[in-house]
Design a protein around this motif. Structure first.
Motif, PDB file in Angstrom:
ATOM      1  N   ALA A  39       0.823  -1.206   0.000  1.00 43.64           N
ATOM      2  CA  ALA A  39       0.000   0.000   0.000  1.00 43.64           C
ATOM      3  C   ALA A  39       0.860   1.260   0.000  1.00 43.64           C
ATOM      4  O   ALA A  39       0.463   2.296  -0.519  1.00 43.64           O
ATOM      5  N   GLU A  40       2.057   1.157   0.603  1.00 40.71           N
ATOM      6  CA  GLU A  40       2.932   2.323   0.706  1.00 40.71           C
ATOM      7  C   GLU A  40       3.809   2.508  -0.526  1.00 40.71           C
ATOM      8  O   GLU A  40       4.384   3.580  -0.718  1.00 40.71           O
ATOM      9  N   GLN A  41       3.944   1.476  -1.339  1.00 37.99           N
ATOM     10  CA  GLN A  41       4.868   1.553  -2.461  1.00 37.99           C
ATOM     11  C   GLN A  41       4.479   2.606  -3.488  1.00 37.99           C
ATOM     12  O   GLN A  41       5.324   3.084  -4.247  1.00 37.99           O
ATOM     13  N   ALA A  42       3.202   2.997  -3.513  1.00 35.07           N
ATOM     14  CA  ALA A  42       2.764   4.005  -4.473  1.00 35.07           C
ATOM     15  C   ALA A  42       3.265   5.397  -4.091  1.00 35.07           C
ATOM     16  O   ALA A  42       3.321   6.293  -4.927  1.00 35.07           O
ATOM     17  N   ASP A  43       3.648   5.573  -2.831  1.00 38.19           N
ATOM     18  CA  ASP A  43       4.131   6.882  -2.368  1.00 38.19           C
ATOM     19  C   ASP A  43       5.526   6.691  -1.791  1.00 38.19           C
ATOM     20  O   ASP A  43       5.695   6.292  -0.654  1.00 38.19           O
ATOM     21  N   THR A  44       6.526   6.958  -2.616  1.00 37.10           N
ATOM     22  CA  THR A  44       7.904   6.726  -2.194  1.00 37.10           C
ATOM     23  C   THR A  44       8.634   8.026  -1.868  1.00 37.10           C
ATOM     24  O   THR A  44       9.844   8.049  -1.729  1.00 37.10           O
ATOM     25  N   GLY A  45       7.892   9.150  -1.779  1.00 31.47           N
ATOM     26  CA  GLY A  45       8.522  10.437  -1.497  1.00 31.47           C
ATOM     27  C   GLY A  45       9.058  10.502  -0.085  1.00 31.47           C
ATOM     28  O   GLY A  45       8.650   9.748   0.808  1.00 31.47           O
ATOM     29  N   LEU A  46       9.956  11.424   0.128  1.00 31.42           N
ATOM     30  CA  LEU A  46      10.567  11.597   1.442  1.00 31.42           C
ATOM     31  C   LEU A  46       9.522  11.894   2.498  1.00 31.42           C
ATOM     32  O   LEU A  46       9.616  11.423   3.631  1.00 31.42           O
ATOM     33  N   ARG A  47       8.499  12.651   2.146  1.00 31.20           N
ATOM     34  CA  ARG A  47       7.511  13.067   3.131  1.00 31.20           C
ATOM     35  C   ARG A  47       6.792  11.878   3.743  1.00 31.20           C
ATOM     36  O   ARG A  47       6.393  11.888   4.906  1.00 31.20           O
ATOM     37  N   SER A  48       6.617  10.787   2.978  1.00 31.74           N
ATOM     38  CA  SER A  48       5.903   9.620   3.485  1.00 31.74           C
ATOM     39  C   SER A  48       6.685   8.879   4.546  1.00 31.74           C
ATOM     40  O   SER A  48       6.144   8.011   5.224  1.00 31.74           O
ATOM     41  N   HIS A  49       7.968   9.195   4.694  1.00 30.45           N
ATOM     42  CA  HIS A  49       8.789   8.477   5.659  1.00 30.45           C
ATOM     43  C   HIS A  49       9.111   9.292   6.901  1.00 30.45           C
ATOM     44  O   HIS A  49       9.794   8.814   7.791  1.00 30.45           O
ATOM     45  N   THR A  50       8.628  10.517   6.985  1.00 31.42           N
ATOM     46  CA  THR A  50       9.010  11.352   8.109  1.00 31.42           C
ATOM     47  C   THR A  50       8.383  10.894   9.419  1.00 31.42           C
ATOM     48  O   THR A  50       8.842  11.263  10.485  1.00 31.42           O
ATOM     49  N   THR A  51       7.303  10.095   9.369  1.00 34.39           N
ATOM     50  CA  THR A  51       6.662   9.623  10.592  1.00 34.39           C
ATOM     51  C   THR A  51       7.053   8.185  10.925  1.00 34.39           C
ATOM     52  O   THR A  51       6.580   7.642  11.914  1.00 34.39           O
ATOM     53  N   VAL A  52       7.884   7.565  10.103  1.00 36.74           N
ATOM     54  CA  VAL A  52       8.333   6.202  10.374  1.00 36.74           C
ATOM     55  C   VAL A  52       9.289   6.219  11.553  1.00 36.74           C
ATOM     56  O   VAL A  52      10.151   7.083  11.664  1.00 36.74           O
ATOM     57  N   THR A  53       9.126   5.271  12.463  1.00 37.10           N
ATOM     58  CA  THR A  53      10.065   5.123  13.570  1.00 37.10           C
ATOM     59  C   THR A  53      10.627   3.717  13.560  1.00 37.10           C
ATOM     60  O   THR A  53       9.962   2.763  13.159  1.00 37.10           O
ATOM     61  N   ASP A  54      11.867   3.592  13.994  1.00 39.22           N
ATOM     62  CA  ASP A  54      12.518   2.294  14.015  1.00 39.22           C
ATOM     63  C   ASP A  54      13.661   2.375  15.023  1.00 39.22           C
ATOM     64  O   ASP A  54      14.250   3.441  15.242  1.00 39.22           O
ATOM     65  N   SER A  55      13.993   1.237  15.632  1.00 35.40           N
ATOM     66  CA  SER A  55      15.059   1.219  16.629  1.00 35.40           C
ATOM     67  C   SER A  55      16.426   1.512  16.031  1.00 35.40           C
ATOM     68  O   SER A  55      17.388   1.776  16.766  1.00 35.40           O
ATOM     69  N   SER A  56      16.524   1.512  14.699  1.00 34.61           N
ATOM     70  CA  SER A  56      17.795   1.819  14.046  1.00 34.61           C
ATOM     71  C   SER A  56      18.106   3.306  14.036  1.00 34.61           C
ATOM     72  O   SER A  56      19.186   3.715  13.598  1.00 34.61           O
ATOM     73  N   GLN A  57      17.166   4.140  14.518  1.00 36.84           N
ATOM     74  CA  GLN A  57      17.379   5.580  14.484  1.00 36.84           C
ATOM     75  C   GLN A  57      18.487   5.994  15.454  1.00 36.84           C
ATOM     76  O   GLN A  57      18.547   5.550  16.601  1.00 36.84           O
ATOM     77  N   LEU A  58      19.347   6.880  14.962  1.00 33.75           N
ATOM     78  CA  LEU A  58      20.429   7.451  15.758  1.00 33.75           C
ATOM     79  C   LEU A  58      20.281   8.955  15.712  1.00 33.75           C
ATOM     80  O   LEU A  58      20.142   9.544  14.645  1.00 33.75           O
ATOM     81  N   LEU A  59      20.281   9.579  16.883  1.00 38.00           N
ATOM     82  CA  LEU A  59      20.058  11.013  16.972  1.00 38.00           C
ATOM     83  C   LEU A  59      21.354  11.769  17.202  1.00 38.00           C
ATOM     84  O   LEU A  59      22.217  11.333  17.973  1.00 38.00           O
ATOM     85  N   GLY A  60      21.482  12.929  16.545  1.00 43.04           N
ATOM     86  CA  GLY A  60      22.645  13.790  16.689  1.00 43.04           C
ATOM     87  C   GLY A  60      22.388  14.883  17.702  1.00 43.04           C
ATOM     88  O   GLY A  60      21.816  14.614  18.762  1.00 43.04           O
ATOM     89  N   PRO A  61      22.756  16.130  17.411  1.00 37.31           N
ATOM     90  CA  PRO A  61      23.200  16.580  16.088  1.00 37.31           C
ATOM     91  C   PRO A  61      24.689  16.376  15.846  1.00 37.31           C
ATOM     92  O   PRO A  61      25.480  16.266  16.779  1.00 37.31           O
ATOM     93  N   TRP A  62      25.023  16.329  14.533  1.00 37.12           N
ATOM     94  CA  TRP A  62      26.412  16.312  14.099  1.00 37.12           C
ATOM     95  C   TRP A  62      26.616  17.533  13.203  1.00 37.12           C
ATOM     96  O   TRP A  62      25.987  17.650  12.149  1.00 37.12           O
ATOM     97  N   ILE A  63      27.467  18.426  13.624  1.00 36.96           N
ATOM     98  CA  ILE A  63      27.754  19.632  12.854  1.00 36.96           C
ATOM     99  C   ILE A  63      28.998  19.348  12.025  1.00 36.96           C
ATOM    100  O   ILE A  63      30.089  19.158  12.570  1.00 36.96           O
ATOM    101  N   GLU A  64      28.830  19.282  10.707  1.00 41.01           N
ATOM    102  CA  GLU A  64      29.933  18.889   9.834  1.00 41.01           C
ATOM    103  C   GLU A  64      30.338  20.029   8.902  1.00 41.01           C
ATOM    104  O   GLU A  64      29.492  20.640   8.253  1.00 41.01           O
TER     105      GLU A  64
END
Length: 256
Positions: free
Chosen positions: A93-118
């Motif tokens: 159902a999600e494959q029809a919308d692959t834009g970045l905006r569709s993933h901004t509410t996804v959460t997963d334990s793989s997330q790593l938070l910064g910030p990193w100033i480069e």
């Protein structure tokens, strides 16, 4: 010379800039991959800036040419990355919308938070840290830069911006313009996971090799397709950060 220009010159004269452009695996064939590490597997993240065929100018700036023939020099660029996360493969159902905006509410334990100033003009690799796999199948990576007002021990500063780039460009006719461009909004990218097709890696099972997730961003491609002389500084900044997101890569590589 402004604050960032002075810092660029200091970085160049203190030897922080590589003498040669960083080589990317541009000639290595890459293929998209679905990766399903076991739940709880430690995921190591690294940030790398690939300047490809860019050369160093007399003041230490990175000089490259866009696909439309504009010659660009980046004296200094500063980016505030605030999170990085592997993105589970979308459902049908999600494959029809692959834009970045569709993933901004996804959460997963793989997330790593910064910030990193480069200061990405230096081309220095940065170990971001590690997080744990959720056990889901991963197809992509989501990285996000956010607006910050902050400074670092190295003297890098951001004032209500997610990215600042300082430099110049020359048109194909030789006209030159300097710019100091900032983006006052969040920005990011959603590259699919890739791996070198020539590399024999076992992605599942007891013999799985330990892998690292490398976020590769390619500034020399960020302004491709843009008529730079028709953009003001704000428009140039938006074009740059958008191109930085769409041209980024997420590579699986054997851990050191």
């Amino acid at each position: 010379m402004n604050r960032l220009g002075l810092l660029a010159l200091a970085l160049a004269t203190t030897g922080c800039l590589p003498e040669q452009p960083v080589d990317d695996a541009a000639e290595v064939e890459l293929e998209a991959v679905v990766w399903t590490p076991a739940a709880g597997t430690s995921l190591s993240y690294r940030s790398r800036w690939d300047w490809e065929a860019a050369t160093l100018g007399p003041a230490g700036e990175r000089v490259f040419e866009t696909d439309l023939g504009y010659r660009v020099g980046i004296e200094l660029g500063v980016l505030a990355t605030v999170s990085i996360m592997l993105v589970p493969c979308p459902s049908e159902a999600e494959q029809a919308d692959t834009g970045l905006r569709s993933h901004t509410t996804v959460t997963d334990s793989s997330q790593l938070l910064g910030p990193w100033i480069e200061a990405f003009s230096t081309g220095v690799e940065l170990e971001l840290g590690s997080a744990d796999a959720s056990g889901l199948a991963y197809c992509g990576l989501h990285w996000l830069a956010a607006v910050l007002t902050t400074s670092t021990a190295e003297g890098l500063e951001l004032d209500q911006t997610s990215i600042e780039i300082v430099g110049w460009f020359e048109t194909p006719n030789g006209d030159r313009r300097e710019f100091d461009a900032t983006v006052p909004l969040a920005a990011g990218g959603l590259p699919e996971l890739q791996i070198a097709s020539s590399t024999s890696l076992v992605l599942t099972g007891e013999d799985e090799l330990e892998l690292r997730v490398e976020l590769v961003r390619r500034p020399t491609r960020a302004l491709d397709g843009e008529l730079l002389d028709e953009l003001d500084d704000l428009e140039l900044a938006y074009a740059f950060v958008y191109g930085l997101g769409t041209s980024s890569r997420a590579l699986l590589e054997p851990a050191d």
